[in-house]
Motif scaffolding. Structure first.
Motif, short mmCIF file in Angstrom:
data_model
loop_
_atom_site.label_atom_id
_atom_site.label_comp_id
_atom_site.label_asym_id
_atom_site.label_seq_id
_atom_site.Cartn_x
_atom_site.Cartn_y
_atom_site.Cartn_z
N PRO A 24 0.73 -1.02 0.00
CA PRO A 24 0.22 0.10 0.01
C PRO A 24 0.86 1.47 0.10
CG PRO A 24 -0.86 -1.52 1.72
CD PRO A 24 0.37 -2.20 1.20
N ILE A 25 0.23 2.33 -0.46
CA ILE A 25 1.02 3.55 -0.59
C ILE A 25 1.22 4.00 1.04
CG2 ILE A 25 0.77 6.26 -1.09
CD1 ILE A 25 -0.98 5.27 -3.40
N MET B 127 0.21 -6.54 1.22
CA MET B 127 -1.38 -6.62 1.55
C MET B 127 -1.66 -7.68 0.19
SD MET B 127 -4.30 -4.26 1.75
CE MET B 127 -4.62 -3.82 3.56
N THR B 128 -2.63 -8.78 0.44
CA THR B 128 -3.09 -9.37 -0.68
C THR B 128 -4.16 -8.65 -1.31
OG1 THR B 128 -4.75 -10.66 0.59
CG2 THR B 128 -2.51 -11.67 0.50
N TRP B 129 -4.44 -8.98 -2.66
CA TRP B 129 -5.50 -8.47 -3.48
C TRP B 129 -6.82 -8.56 -2.51
CZ3 TRP B 129 -6.74 -5.58 -7.66
CH2 TRP B 129 -7.80 -5.76 -8.11
N GLU B 130 -7.09 -9.86 -2.02
CA GLU B 130 -8.27 -10.33 -1.46
C GLU B 130 -8.56 -9.39 -0.02
OE1 GLU B 130 -9.02 -14.06 -0.21
OE2 GLU B 130 -11.31 -14.01 -0.80
N GLN B 131 -7.34 -9.05 0.66
CA GLN B 131 -7.35 -8.30 1.64
C GLN B 131 -7.91 -6.80 1.57
OE1 GLN B 131 -3.40 -8.91 3.01
NE2 GLN B 131 -4.16 -10.35 4.76
N SER B 132 -7.47 -6.40 0.32
CA SER B 132 -7.83 -5.14 -0.23
C SER B 132 -9.19 -4.93 -0.48
CB SER B 132 -7.02 -4.61 -1.37
OG SER B 132 -7.32 -5.16 -2.49
N LEU B 133 -9.91 -5.90 -0.94
CA LEU B 133 -11.29 -5.99 -1.27
C LEU B 133 -12.13 -5.37 0.24
CD1 LEU B 133 -11.82 -8.88 -3.51
CD2 LEU B 133 -11.22 -6.57 -4.11
N TYR B 134 -11.67 -6.17 1.39
CA TYR B 134 -12.32 -5.79 2.29
C TYR B 134 -11.85 -4.56 3.11
CZ TYR B 134 -14.06 -10.64 2.05
OH TYR B 134 -14.71 -11.60 1.78
N ALA B 135 -10.42 -4.22 2.62
CA ALA B 135 -10.22 -3.00 3.42
C ALA B 135 -10.74 -1.74 2.93
CB ALA B 135 -8.52 -2.80 3.31
N ASN B 136 -11.18 -2.20 1.65
CA ASN B 136 -11.70 -0.92 1.03
C ASN B 136 -13.32 -1.16 0.96
OD1 ASN B 136 -9.79 0.43 0.11
ND2 ASN B 136 -9.10 -1.20 -1.37
N TYR B 137 -13.93 -2.24 1.81
CA TYR B 137 -15.63 -2.04 1.70
C TYR B 137 -16.15 -2.14 0.34
CZ TYR B 137 -14.61 -0.75 6.47
OH TYR B 137 -14.22 -0.40 7.89
N ARG C 22 -8.20 8.22 1.16
CA ARG C 22 -8.02 7.05 2.30
C ARG C 22 -8.14 5.65 1.58
NH1 ARG C 22 -8.55 8.44 7.83
NH2 ARG C 22 -9.23 10.43 8.24
N ILE C 23 -8.73 5.59 0.55
CA ILE C 23 -9.03 4.47 -0.10
C ILE C 23 -7.79 3.96 -1.10
CG2 ILE C 23 -10.70 3.06 -1.30
CD1 ILE C 23 -12.68 5.43 -0.40
N ASP C 24 -7.48 5.19 -1.65
CA ASP C 24 -6.23 5.08 -2.97
C ASP C 24 -5.05 4.10 -2.54
OD1 ASP C 24 -7.63 6.33 -4.67
OD2 ASP C 24 -6.78 8.19 -4.44
N PRO C 25 -4.67 4.30 -1.20
CA PRO C 25 -3.24 3.63 -0.70
C PRO C 25 -3.53 2.10 -0.99
CG PRO C 25 -3.81 5.55 0.82
CD PRO C 25 -4.87 5.35 -0.12
N THR C 26 -4.84 1.76 -0.62
CA THR C 26 -4.95 0.27 -0.58
C THR C 26 -5.50 -0.14 -2.01
OG1 THR C 26 -6.96 0.29 0.48
CG2 THR C 26 -4.90 -0.35 1.62
N SER C 27 -5.62 0.81 -2.84
CA SER C 27 -6.37 0.43 -4.13
C SER C 27 -5.40 0.70 -5.53
CB SER C 27 -7.49 1.30 -4.66
OG SER C 27 -8.52 1.34 -3.36
N LEU C 28 -4.76 1.83 -5.57
CA LEU C 28 -4.09 2.14 -6.94
C LEU C 28 -2.82 1.04 -6.95
CD1 LEU C 28 -4.36 6.04 -6.86
CD2 LEU C 28 -5.71 4.32 -8.02
N PRO C 29 -2.18 0.85 -6.00
CA PRO C 29 -1.17 0.05 -6.04
C PRO C 29 -1.48 -1.32 -6.24
CG PRO C 29 -0.87 0.85 -4.04
CD PRO C 29 -2.11 1.35 -4.44
N ALA C 30 -2.77 -1.71 -5.97
CA ALA C 30 -3.40 -3.14 -6.18
C ALA C 30 -3.69 -3.18 -7.73
CB ALA C 30 -4.63 -3.28 -5.27
#
Lengths: 446, 446
Positions: A117-118, A124-134, A426-434
């Motif tokens: 994440p940024i 972080m795994t891709w799947e974890q990011s789905l939950y991190a981002n609701y 707040r959402i980009d850090p676990t989204s854009l790098p994914a």
């Protein structure tokens, strides 16, 4: 919040399409997790009737606050008047999919992909990011085929979800199509097309400045200020009859007629929703059609859409061009494919290639600042352009909505989400790098 | 009307689904003709923005009064919160049509058919009757094929129109399906299924009495009486937050919990909309689904529908089972075909034949009175049964809505209309004999 109920009642969730604010450093209590706040787990609106504390009702300060918003993002039409964006009455054109076994394999692989994440250090795994981002729904197309699709929370494949400010990108796409077809001259001033804009600060702006949000117009979205423009805009936009003592603007367009200047047109990008509604008015004046009609005729009826979409309206029936659309996940996938494939889908050309090319090229990064997660980016024709090595660009909406187009990887990604706060920073850090990691994985397979 | 604005604002057009009143003898000024009041001629909502006097807005006392209602019947979702009745995401099954040349011939022949209106002496042509009734859309199926289809005013083949009280017949059909499948026992009392109905007059009524509207419940729709029940029902049904000083029922179902008795259950048919909403609640309790979900799963998703339908909702998301549906003309044609063909369409069985048979058989004509244009008729499972020589029965809604099923002629007719007043007793004289003449013409061809 209670004191704002009467002010907010039946506003077009306008306040809630808030600017894509940069990450704020405000410390907050940790909200419920994605799993904890899943609307099915919360039990919202289950039973006939549901228990009193599980009923979600007006006003929007109630129905659109977390965790209730996780239910409401799939049910906006049940709170607000809307216009249809019709898919017509013909047969949809199904999206091509990987074979079921290849799809299952691909899902397992993608879910296990890792990225950093940024601003983070641990992967972080891709799947974890789905939950991190609701996440409520996510669809990935690679080279025109669906390679990944999952639904969570309130959404399923037959449901619709609030697109929030991705609506702006539909409005901007329609405008860019008109420009490419020579029906809208982007160098003209607003007052040349809409004389009754009067002394509004918009009058002297060019169409291109409106499209790129580089107008010099006053519009504050400071929610703690009771005199902030957002509140007046909300009142103007409410579909309810105005109170008898109300003397302010009635509807989006009357609001636009009284906007004050702030700064100079063309100097800098300022993310202000009123530009999108100004653009919606311009589009309707030029074409003689509402933005819903035009989106139906130019996009939904011709891209093989499998669902109608809809758009909230003000008290005069004007669609909210800055944030009112709800749509199916796959249909926004079709819209992303159209962008990636420069106007073509299902072997048909819907608009000139120059439309996608102009948007992908982006605006002037020198005029763009204030979004730490999009360094060196720009905003043009109501789309966000990353100016990264893949030439990616996106439609974006608060609470985590995106259509992300990566031309280099030939990847389109659509995500609906209901992140607790409106801040995409707040959402980009676990989204854009994914997204980047996924694009690189897909490219490596080729 | 102005004094009623605040009372009516954002009611669910409930007041406007008024009883199908018998023809009253009140002399009135002649309203604008169908041609004069065509919404395109009137210029409603044309232009961006339309001229101020051509904008149609809240409240319903404005948007749903003639001639504005001729526009609004196609646009209810633009005024009210709604739930979707989804057709799903698959391909529609097109209705079979006569060949284009046969269709054109048939149209010319049908338009020239003549009949004598009830109580009239001079003959009238079929085509004249369409204008006399302010028809917005009309579809005729004979032996499963479309033989006649025309659109007027606000409607076209991709549009939707208010079904008004035909909604009751969808609710009744769903209930009758549950009865036929053994999931709903029509001999049970309401309180056995919905204990929290409490001391409401509905508590001791049987499900069948609710289905047939032979309950003894107090509910007045006298619009000139400010204390009439209809006003309280309208307030309860409004999707807006209730005023702070409001202490009455909130939503359709709370209203039903406080209904007073009037007369004895089972004695006579009284057309009272609250029965339909009671039935909607019963259906939802028994199935665990809203009536919109159930109509989607049992009908719209399976009959090859080409459009989603929608239904208005109260402030708690409860669909208006007594009048809230808007739908496409052809999709109601599919519904009529399902009735005619006893549960089958497109080679698939959607419900047991006993469902249509029970409805076609009718209720007890001895309990039916007060409708001079339907002598010897009855009302059962929320359908009107004519007990005429063809065994015809119908869904009916104010301002001229109908699905008319003639089993003898193997004819289904669907009409959407926007007659100036809510009284079907004024519309029947130029409608029912026209349907009979058409049925006889079609039979004679065989």
């Amino acid at each position: 919040m209670l004191s704002s109920i009467s002010r907010l009642a039946f506003a077009s969730t306008l306040a809630l399409t808030a600017a894509l604010l940069p990450t704020a450093g405000v410390a907050q209590q940790a909200p419920l997790s994605a799993q904890e706040s899943d609307p099915r787990v919360m039990g919202w609106m289950q039973g006939f009737p549901p228990p009193a504390d599980k009923i979600i009702t007006q006003p929007d300060s109630v129905y659109f606050s977390f965790p209730r918003l996780r239910w409401s993002v799939c049910h906006l039409r049940e709170f607000l008047p809307t216009e249809e964006i019709s898919r017509g009455t013909g047969a949809p054109v199904p999206l091509p999919y990987l074979s079921p076994s290849a799809f299952a394999d691909e899902r397992a692989t993608i879910d296990a992909l890792t990225f950093t994440p940024i601003g983070g250090s641990a992967p972080m795994t891709w799947e974890q990011s789905l939950y991190a981002n609701y996440t409520d729904g996510i669809l990935v197309l690679h080279k025109g085929k669906v390679v990944y699709e999952r639904y969570f929370g309130c959404l399923d494949e037959g449901g619709k979800h609030a697109a929030m400010s991705m609506t702006k990108s539909v409005t901007g796409l329609l405008a860019q199509i008109l420009v490419a077809e020579g029906k809208l001259d982007e160098t003209r001033r607003v007052r040349d097309i809409i004389p009754e804009i009067g002394n509004s600060a918009f009058a002297s702006a060019t169409i291109r400045q409106v499209m790129d949000m580089t107008t010099g117009v006053k519009y504050s979205e400071n929610y703690s200020d009771p005199n902030a423009d957002i509140w007046l805009y909300s009142k103007a936009a409410s579909p309810l009859p105005k109170p008898e003592d109300y003397t302010g603007p009635d509807g989006y367009w009357e609001y636009l007629q009284q906007v004050a200047p702030e700064g100079r047109h063309g100097d800098a990008f300022h993310y202000k929703t009123i530009n999108s509604d100004m653009l919606g008015w311009i589009i309707s004046r030029v074409t003689g059609k509402s933005v819903t009609e035009l989106a139906s005729e130019r996009l939904w009826q011709r891209m093989g859409a499998e669902q109608d979409a809809y758009q909230t309206v003000d008290g005069k029936g004007v669609p909210f061009a800055g944030g009112g659309i709800s749509a199916g996940l796959r249909d926004l996938g079709r819209l992303g494919l159209l962008m990636l494939n420069k106007g073509e889908i299902n072997g048909e050309r819907l608009f000139p290639a120059a439309v996608s090319e102009r948007i992908a090229k982006g605006g002037d990064p020198a005029k763009f600042s204030g979004f730490p997660t999009i360094p060196g980016g720009s905003y043009t024709s109501q789309w966000w352009v990353f100016h990264n090595k893949h030439g990616a660009y996106a439609a974006r909406g608060v609470h985590g909505q995106t259509i992300y187009v990566d031309p280099t990887a030939e990847m389109v990604l659509v995500r609906f989400a209901s992140f607790p706060t409106a801040q995409n920073g707040r959402i980009d850090p676990t989204s854009l790098p994914a997204y980047q990691a996924l694009a690189e994985y897909l490219m490596a397979k080729d």
